[in-house]
Write a protein that holds these residues in place. Structure first.
Motif, mmCIF file in Angstrom:
data_model
loop_
_atom_site.group_PDB
_atom_site.id
_atom_site.type_symbol
_atom_site.label_atom_id
_atom_site.label_comp_id
_atom_site.label_asym_id
_atom_site.label_seq_id
_atom_site.Cartn_x
_atom_site.Cartn_y
_atom_site.Cartn_z
ATOM 1 N N ALA A 17 0.828 -1.204 0.000
ATOM 2 C CA ALA A 17 0.000 0.000 0.000
ATOM 3 C C ALA A 17 0.862 1.253 0.000
ATOM 4 C CB ALA A 17 -0.929 -0.006 1.211
ATOM 5 N N LEU A 18 1.969 1.205 0.739
ATOM 6 C CA LEU A 18 2.853 2.366 0.805
ATOM 7 C C LEU A 18 3.490 2.649 -0.543
ATOM 8 C CD1 LEU A 18 4.086 4.515 2.667
ATOM 9 C CD2 LEU A 18 5.935 2.898 3.180
ATOM 10 N N ILE A 19 3.941 1.603 -1.223
ATOM 11 C CA ILE A 19 4.602 1.824 -2.506
ATOM 12 C C ILE A 19 3.581 2.135 -3.604
ATOM 13 C CG2 ILE A 19 4.633 -0.562 -3.371
ATOM 14 C CD1 ILE A 19 7.526 -0.007 -4.294
ATOM 15 N N ALA A 20 2.322 1.714 -3.416
ATOM 16 C CA ALA A 20 1.288 2.004 -4.414
ATOM 17 C C ALA A 20 0.656 3.370 -4.204
ATOM 18 C CB ALA A 20 0.201 0.930 -4.374
ATOM 19 N N CYS A 21 0.878 3.967 -3.038
ATOM 20 C CA CYS A 21 0.209 5.221 -2.685
ATOM 21 C C CYS A 21 0.484 6.323 -3.711
ATOM 22 C CB CYS A 21 0.658 5.656 -1.292
ATOM 23 S SG CYS A 21 0.057 7.277 -0.794
ATOM 24 N N GLY A 22 1.748 6.570 -4.015
ATOM 25 C CA GLY A 22 2.101 7.626 -4.952
ATOM 26 C C GLY A 22 1.579 7.354 -6.352
ATOM 27 N N LEU A 23 1.602 6.085 -6.764
ATOM 28 C CA LEU A 23 1.107 5.715 -8.086
ATOM 29 C C LEU A 23 -0.391 6.005 -8.191
ATOM 30 C CD1 LEU A 23 2.215 4.212 -10.702
ATOM 31 C CD2 LEU A 23 1.146 2.169 -9.744
ATOM 32 N N SER A 24 -1.137 5.607 -7.165
ATOM 33 C CA SER A 24 -2.570 5.822 -7.154
ATOM 34 C C SER A 24 -2.911 7.307 -7.059
ATOM 35 C CB SER A 24 -3.190 5.063 -5.971
ATOM 36 O OG SER A 24 -4.587 5.214 -5.943
ATOM 37 N N PHE A 25 -2.138 8.039 -6.265
ATOM 38 C CA PHE A 25 -2.392 9.471 -6.082
ATOM 39 C C PHE A 25 -2.186 10.233 -7.388
ATOM 40 C CE2 PHE A 25 -1.032 13.748 -4.557
ATOM 41 C CZ PHE A 25 -2.196 14.088 -3.885
ATOM 42 N N MET A 26 -1.102 9.946 -8.099
ATOM 43 C CA MET A 26 -0.852 10.626 -9.369
ATOM 44 C C MET A 26 -1.926 10.296 -10.394
ATOM 45 S SD MET A 26 3.254 10.701 -10.101
ATOM 46 C CE MET A 26 2.934 11.470 -11.684
#
Length: 297
Positions: A17-26
């Protein structure tokens, strides 16, 4: 035994979830999938490694330098690459970040070689110490910290987007970037700020990667896949959905590994494909079902 696999999978899901956070946010703000996402995480990991190995800076203190630097890189990425390439269509930013990932990977390889590295030796026993909940279940300090960081980051972003003027400006820009200028919102500046925030979370994910495992210049690709799968399972653009998607992916991988040594990756990819199939072929009914499951979770 099975309960232990679920607990460890839940903790692993915090990292996903932490590593996917930025991808999902962008993606939620600009509709852009950053293919260089994993490479930037590895870049942050190497930055922390250099600070620890050459200058004796604790990786935790090193974050005070690396996270602002990653935010600056994010701002420059948006203003110099993504903003310009987006004018040529949806596909061009994806190709641009793909090319950027190749450049980053090869520059890291040229500088550091192919040897694997880790930040575990620089954080002492924290990398392997744990709480013993029962005779069969141990919860690692580092795993618990990463999970807590994921919840904190996702929760903070949720509050930021819903409670602050800049957060509301980001949401408005995501809805209609062409019209927000009529109410005085600079869409270019808002997008650059959003990318800076996303890249700061990528730096945090890179620190978690480097502390909990080994990494090399080409480690970004596999972790991009994990981030993408977690984001899709939870619903791309949904922050709390990203946490749920990471947990589902982590639990599936750990249970799969318990069934068969090769099942770690197979089970995770299988769950991802099942969710993707539901979204593509069940249409609105599949999306409604997945949304209902997320709300109940």
């Amino acid at each position: 035994m099975w309960f232990n696999q679920i607990v460890q999978g839940l903790l692993l899901g915090g990292y996903y979830a932490l590593i996917a956070c930025g991808l999902s946010f962008m993606y939620s703000v600009m509709g852009i999938i950053n293919i260089a996402h994993g490479s930037f995480a590895v870049l942050a990991a190497y930055a922390l490694y250099v600070l620890a190995d050459r200058f004796g800076v604790s990786p935790f203190l090193g974050l005070l330098l690396v996270l602002p630097a990653m935010a600056v890189i994010g701002w420059a990425l948006q203003r110099l690459i993504l903003q310009r390439s987006a004018r040529a269509g949806v596909l061009v930013p994806i190709l641009s970040t793909f090319g950027l990932s190749i450049v980053i990977d090869n520059l890291l390889f040229e500088q550091f070689g192919a040897d694997t590295r880790s930040l575990a030796p620089y954080i002492g026993s924290f990398s392997y110490d744990s709480w013993s909940l029962t005779d069969d279940i141990d919860v690692g300090y580092l795993s618990a910290l990463v999970f807590a960081a994921a919840v904190l980051v996702l929760g903070s972003l949720h509050l930021f987007l819903s409670r602050t003027p800049l957060g509301r400006a980001i949401r408005a820009t995501a809805e209609d970037p062409d019209t927000v200028g009529l109410v005085g919102i600079n869409a270019r500046r808002v997008n650059a700020t959003a990318t800076a925030i996303a890249m700061a979370t990528v730096g945090l994910a890179g620190a978690a990667l480097a502390m909990r495992a080994t990494f090399d210049p080409y480690a970004g690709g596999p972790h991009l896949i994990f981030a993408f799968e977690a984001a899709v399972i939870g619903g791309a653009g949904s922050l709390w959905g990203t946490l749920l998607g990471g947990i589902v992916l982590g639990v599936a991988q750990n249970i799969g590994a318990q069934i068969n040594p090769q099942g770690f990756f197979i089970a995770g990819h299988g769950v991802f494909l099942a969710v993707l199939f539901a979204r593509l072929y069940l249409g609105d009914r599949g999306s409604l079902l997945l949304s209902t499951l997320r709300r109940r979770a």
